[in-house]
Design a protein around this motif. Structure first.
Motif, PDB file in Angstrom:
ATOM      1  N   VAL A  71       0.824  -1.211   0.000  1.00 53.32           N
ATOM      2  CA  VAL A  71       0.000   0.000   0.000  1.00 53.32           C
ATOM      3  C   VAL A  71       0.856   1.259   0.000  1.00 53.32           C
ATOM      4  O   VAL A  71       0.386   2.327  -0.388  1.00 53.32           O
ATOM      5  N   ALA A  72       2.113   1.155   0.440  1.00 55.35           N
ATOM      6  CA  ALA A  72       2.995   2.324   0.426  1.00 55.35           C
ATOM      7  C   ALA A  72       4.442   1.878   0.493  1.00 55.35           C
ATOM      8  O   ALA A  72       4.763   0.870   1.125  1.00 55.35           O
ATOM      9  N   THR A  74       8.029   3.994   1.225  1.00 54.16           N
ATOM     10  CA  THR A  74       8.689   5.266   1.525  1.00 54.16           C
ATOM     11  C   THR A  74      10.183   5.009   1.569  1.00 54.16           C
ATOM     12  O   THR A  74      10.640   4.174   2.337  1.00 54.16           O
ATOM     13  N   ASP A  83       4.774  -0.760   3.501  1.00 53.70           N
ATOM     14  CA  ASP A  83       3.526  -1.033   4.197  1.00 53.70           C
ATOM     15  C   ASP A  83       2.713  -2.007   3.348  1.00 53.70           C
ATOM     16  O   ASP A  83       2.512  -1.766   2.149  1.00 53.70           O
ATOM     17  N   PRO A 107       3.230   0.511  -4.731  1.00 58.88           N
ATOM     18  CA  PRO A 107       1.837   0.366  -4.282  1.00 58.88           C
ATOM     19  C   PRO A 107       0.988  -0.372  -5.314  1.00 58.88           C
ATOM     20  O   PRO A 107       1.124  -0.176  -6.528  1.00 58.88           O
TER      21      PRO A 107
END
Length: 124
Positions: A71-72, A74, A83, A107
């Motif tokens: 989902v992410a 970084t 994530d 993502p």
């Protein structure tokens, strides 16, 4: 005892526990030499096991695998935070930026969180 590797070193190289190697011995998957009560694996046999595991995707002894979706991601200069949504669970993994780049994590893509002890490994 040239070209022999102690069971602990072999387990570490293979990413499994010593107990797993003992089970493999009982199952006939691997043969150890014994010297002074210690188990040793030939370097050639260890190399063959490493090649086999590389071909099969580097399976680990981890039993907790959660399939999900990234989902992410970084990233900074050195590290990446990934994530995952795995069913109702949010899983967060910290890894090197290089590892995240090598996995091509982005993502929306499927990934698997492999949980072993206090480490979360993300596979694709």
């Amino acid at each position: 005892m040239e070209n022999l590797v102690r069971i602990g070193a072999a387990a570490s190289a293979l990413g499994v526990s010593v107990d797993t190697l003992r089970r493999w011995e009982r199952d006939g998957r691997v043969t150890f030499e014994r010297h002074g009560g210690q188990r040793y694996l030939s370097a050639d046999d260890l190399a063959a096991l490493l090649r086999e595991r590389a071909v099969t995707g580097g399976a680990t002894s981890a039993r907790n695998r959660l399939n999900g979706v990234v989902v992410a991601v970084t990233k900074d200069g050195i590290m990446a935070q990934v994530d995952l949504a795995c069913g109702p669970f949010r899983i967060v993994s910290l890894m090197s930026r290089e590892a995240a780049d090598d996995l091509g994590l982005a993502p929306g893509m499927p990934a698997t969180a492999v949980v072993k002890a206090t480490t979360v490994i993300v596979e694709r």
